[in-house]
Design an enzyme around this catalytic site. Structure first.
Site, mmCIF file in Angstrom:
data_model
loop_
_atom_site.group_PDB
_atom_site.id
_atom_site.type_symbol
_atom_site.label_atom_id
_atom_site.label_comp_id
_atom_site.label_asym_id
_atom_site.label_seq_id
_atom_site.Cartn_x
_atom_site.Cartn_y
_atom_site.Cartn_z
ATOM 1 N N HIS A 44 0.850 -1.200 0.000
ATOM 2 C CA HIS A 44 0.000 0.000 0.000
ATOM 3 C C HIS A 44 0.882 1.245 0.000
ATOM 4 O O HIS A 44 2.103 1.165 0.137
ATOM 5 C CB HIS A 44 -0.951 0.016 1.202
ATOM 6 C CG HIS A 44 -0.274 -0.153 2.528
ATOM 7 N ND1 HIS A 44 0.280 0.888 3.223
ATOM 8 C CD2 HIS A 44 -0.067 -1.260 3.282
ATOM 9 C CE1 HIS A 44 0.801 0.441 4.356
ATOM 10 N NE2 HIS A 44 0.612 -0.863 4.402
ATOM 11 N N HIS A 58 12.556 -0.015 5.463
ATOM 12 C CA HIS A 58 12.007 0.772 6.574
ATOM 13 C C HIS A 58 13.124 1.259 7.491
ATOM 14 O O HIS A 58 13.151 2.428 7.901
ATOM 15 C CB HIS A 58 11.030 -0.084 7.389
ATOM 16 C CG HIS A 58 9.598 0.016 6.971
ATOM 17 N ND1 HIS A 58 8.937 1.223 6.799
ATOM 18 C CD2 HIS A 58 8.679 -0.958 6.725
ATOM 19 C CE1 HIS A 58 7.675 0.990 6.464
ATOM 20 N NE2 HIS A 58 7.496 -0.320 6.398
ATOM 21 N N ASP A 77 5.610 -2.889 11.829
ATOM 22 C CA ASP A 77 4.513 -2.625 10.910
ATOM 23 C C ASP A 77 3.609 -3.849 10.837
ATOM 24 O O ASP A 77 3.636 -4.706 11.731
ATOM 25 C CB ASP A 77 5.040 -2.204 9.533
ATOM 26 C CG ASP A 77 5.772 -3.321 8.799
ATOM 27 O OD1 ASP A 77 5.980 -4.411 9.385
ATOM 28 O OD2 ASP A 77 6.148 -3.116 7.628
ATOM 29 N N GLU A 137 -4.526 -3.337 13.072
ATOM 30 C CA GLU A 137 -5.435 -3.353 11.918
ATOM 31 C C GLU A 137 -6.692 -4.172 12.224
ATOM 32 O O GLU A 137 -7.806 -3.767 11.865
ATOM 33 C CB GLU A 137 -4.731 -3.943 10.693
ATOM 34 C CG GLU A 137 -3.700 -3.033 10.054
ATOM 35 C CD GLU A 137 -3.129 -3.633 8.786
ATOM 36 O OE1 GLU A 137 -3.745 -4.569 8.233
ATOM 37 O OE2 GLU A 137 -2.062 -3.169 8.345
ATOM 38 N N ASN A 140 2.073 6.106 15.363
ATOM 39 C CA ASN A 140 1.297 6.240 16.590
ATOM 40 C C ASN A 140 2.021 7.219 17.507
ATOM 41 O O ASN A 140 2.915 6.851 18.266
ATOM 42 C CB ASN A 140 1.127 4.872 17.262
ATOM 43 C CG ASN A 140 0.110 4.886 18.378
ATOM 44 O OD1 ASN A 140 0.190 5.689 19.300
ATOM 45 N ND2 ASN A 140 -0.852 3.989 18.291
ATOM 46 N N ARG A 163 1.425 13.770 7.326
ATOM 47 C CA ARG A 163 1.200 14.949 8.154
ATOM 48 C C ARG A 163 1.310 16.233 7.346
ATOM 49 O O ARG A 163 2.237 16.404 6.543
ATOM 50 C CB ARG A 163 2.211 15.000 9.298
ATOM 51 C CG ARG A 163 2.264 13.759 10.160
ATOM 52 C CD ARG A 163 1.075 13.678 11.104
ATOM 53 N NE ARG A 163 1.273 12.621 12.077
ATOM 54 C CZ ARG A 163 0.534 11.518 12.154
ATOM 55 N NH1 ARG A 163 -0.464 11.323 11.305
ATOM 56 N NH2 ARG A 163 0.780 10.606 13.076
ATOM 57 N N ALA A 164 0.357 17.158 7.578
ATOM 58 C CA ALA A 164 0.445 18.499 7.015
ATOM 59 C C ALA A 164 1.377 19.315 7.899
ATOM 60 O O ALA A 164 1.128 19.482 9.092
ATOM 61 C CB ALA A 164 -0.937 19.143 6.965
ATOM 62 N N SER A 181 -4.631 18.887 7.981
ATOM 63 C CA SER A 181 -4.289 18.702 6.567
ATOM 64 C C SER A 181 -5.318 19.352 5.649
ATOM 65 O O SER A 181 -6.517 19.378 5.932
ATOM 66 C CB SER A 181 -4.166 17.214 6.244
ATOM 67 O OG SER A 181 -5.356 16.536 6.578
#
Length: 549
Positions: free
Chosen positions: A11, A128, A148, A183, A291, A394-395, A506
């Site tokens: 993804h 990662h 993850d 998830e 998180n 993140r904005a 955002s």
């Protein structure tokens, strides 16, 4: 050396480009395709490549595919195990393997001129790890922790970088996975898995961890740096919520219990890594590293003096990590990432042409930052579109919606503008020089909005819009040297109101990717009750529309 990094298999497809050891560009495919997360993380989508973002990265550097020395792909099919050997139920996972094996030819198809033999596989968790340990400002010397959902056969990596070389100390084999655990709970709570996990984190603050004792026997750290996550029966704890149903206290308590057990496990893993490495610095990546509540707990309780989190900690960040790993492996040290503003930008002339095409009335004020500060001080909402877009979710002052933090009603107002749930918090953007007056319990500076902080006594009442129900705020500190335009806005707002903080969330509406282009910004402005669009040096005011200006 010119290295293009690609993330595609699961993804958040993305591309990143490193030229002569310097990160030139990085972007997620969703910003181009306008599909949230680029695609859904199902085996049938594994063939989809970040062709638009990859083409843009090359164009940004003035390169063609034939100019590349290496293309790195953040999954190594040689390491993959069938799902039945991993204890996973995924009958179509074989499709992913086929597409991963065919990735060199697929990439050559979408990047004409690329030689398929130039494509190199990088293990998912190594990518990662590199996105953290090699991108952090530690110079390739730090402990690294990746957590993850899944990679080829693992769900975590704990290691140590020494002068750019990675020593892997532990990898947790599937099916045990903190990411998949979160998830599963996200889906049980009625949200979209592999997308809405941040909503569970927000919901947790409304509950109490009364199911923690039931979770601990099934979810816990081990003495060897690993963990266990099996056997949870979510229905035995709280009834499954349908997406359109209201959430209950039981749902909030389940979210709180999940968050609490996650934090406990992470602290134990980090403490084990601290003892094993002796390092005082920790870099984090993987979707779990988004998180921010857990990140602050690690900063306080893990024993590390410094904790740095990759801004694009999810799978999108593996595009950059794979490129960084490739650069170091080929003998060329790569510099830490310069910041999160690695995406597209437009010239003033291009922005003005977009405004003219849209036939919108606009002006060019003497200082767009002062114009925005004035609107915010008058309790207007500002859509802020400036410079290069952010890499990651993140904005950070380039594609943001801003509002007055002193008006408690602005939380509900912004959630209405964005069309999202009212339990969702919004974040404060604060001048770095003032941050310690207002916030504690997390690292300062905190430029990437990846930690939560406690709001100081006396300030929660002054900035209620950005204070979550638990008294915390996910802050972004702004350094004038790094972000001079945003700093001027904050300074202008502080002069007018006495508050060195503005609300920042955002620039998008629920279910859509963050605004990236001028066209995206104009569409968002046209469909939401925003008072001012500050786009480049230009201002478009809601009050002018239909006024014949």
């Amino acid at each position: 050396m010119r290295i293009l990094g690609i993330n595609a298999l699961y993804h958040d497809p993305a591309a990143a480009l490193i030229v002569d050891g310097r990160t030139v560009a990085a972007a997620e495919e969703e910003r181009f395709s306008r599909r949230k997360h680029g695609k859904r993380p199902v085996p049938f989508s594994a063939w989809e490549l970040p062709e638009l973002s990859a083409a843009w990265c090359l164009a940004e550097a003035g390169l063609t595919p034939a100019d590349l020395d290496v293309v790195t792909y953040s999954f190594d099919p040689a390491l993959r195990l069938p799902p039945e050997q991993l204890g996973l139920f995924d009958p179509w996972d074989e499709l992913r393997q086929r597409y991963a094996l065919a990735a060199p030819d697929f990439l050559a198809g979408v990047l004409p001129g690329l030689d398929p033999s130039q494509v190199r596989y990088v293990a998912h968790h190594v990518a990662h790890a590199a996105s953290a340990g090699l991108a952090a400002p530690f110079g390739g010397d730090c402990a690294v922790l990746v957590l993850d959902g899944r990679g080829e056969r693992h769900s975590s990596l704990a290691g140590l970088y020494t002068q750019g070389d990675l020593q892997i100390l532990h990898s947790q084999q599937l099916p045990h996975s903190l990411g998949l655990l979160y998830e599963d709970a996200t889906e049980h709570l009625g949200f979209l898995r592999s997308s809405d996990e941040f909503k569970v984190m927000a919901l947790a603050s409304y509950g109490t961890p009364r199911y923690l004792d039931e979770l601990r026997p099934m979810v816990h750290a081990c003495s060897d740096g690993g963990f266990r996550t099996q056997g949870v029966d979510w229905n035995a704890l709280a009834k499954k919520r349908l997406p359109d149903e209201p959430w209950s206290a039981d749902h909030a308590d389940l979210a709180a219990s999940l968050q609490a057990v996650l934090e406990e496990v992470l602290v134990e893993l980090a403490r084990w890594l601290r003892v094993q490495t002796g390092s005082s610095r920790l870099a984090l990546a993987g979707g779990v590293a988004l998180n921010c509540v857990a990140n602050s707990r690690l900063w306080r309780d893990s024993g590390f003096d410094e904790v740095w989190v990759q801004p694009a900690a999810g799978d999108a960040g593996t595009a950059l990590g794979a490129a960084l790993a490739g650069s170091w492996q080929l003998g060329e040290a790569a510099a830490p990432m310069p910041g999160a503003d690695l995406g597209r930008q437009w010239s003033d002339a291009e922005i003005e042409a977009a405004l003219s095409t849209a036939k919108l009335p606009y002006e060019r004020p003497a200082d767009i930052a002062e114009a925005a500060a004035e609107t915010l001080a008058a309790d207007g909402i500002v859509a802020w579109f400036q410079g290069r877009s952010e890499y990651g979710p993140r904005a950070l002052g380039h594609r943001s919606l801003m509002a007055h933090p002193g008006r408690a009603a602005n939380l509900e107002r912004l959630n209405d503008v964005k069309g999202r749930e009212q339990f969702r918090p919004v974040a404060p953007m604060v001048l770095a020089s003032r941050a310690a007056e207002l916030f504690s319990g997390g690292p300062i500076p905190s430029p990437y909005m990846l930690f939560v902080h406690q709001v100081a006594d006396g300030w929660a009442e002054r900035i209620p819009a950005v204070v979550h129900v638990d008294g915390t705020a996910r802050i972004q500190t702004v350094d004038p040297a790094a972000e001079p335009l945003v700093a001027r806005l904050l300074e202008g707002f502080a002069r007018r109101t006495g508050l060195p903080v503005v609300v920042n969330t955002s620039l998008n509406t629920a279910g859509r990717p963050m605004v990236d282009s001028p066209r995206d910004a104009l569409e968002c402005f046209g469909s939401t009750p925003v008072d001012l669009l500050a786009i480049g040096p230009f201002a478009v005011r809601r009050s002018w529309l239909g006024a014949g200006r």
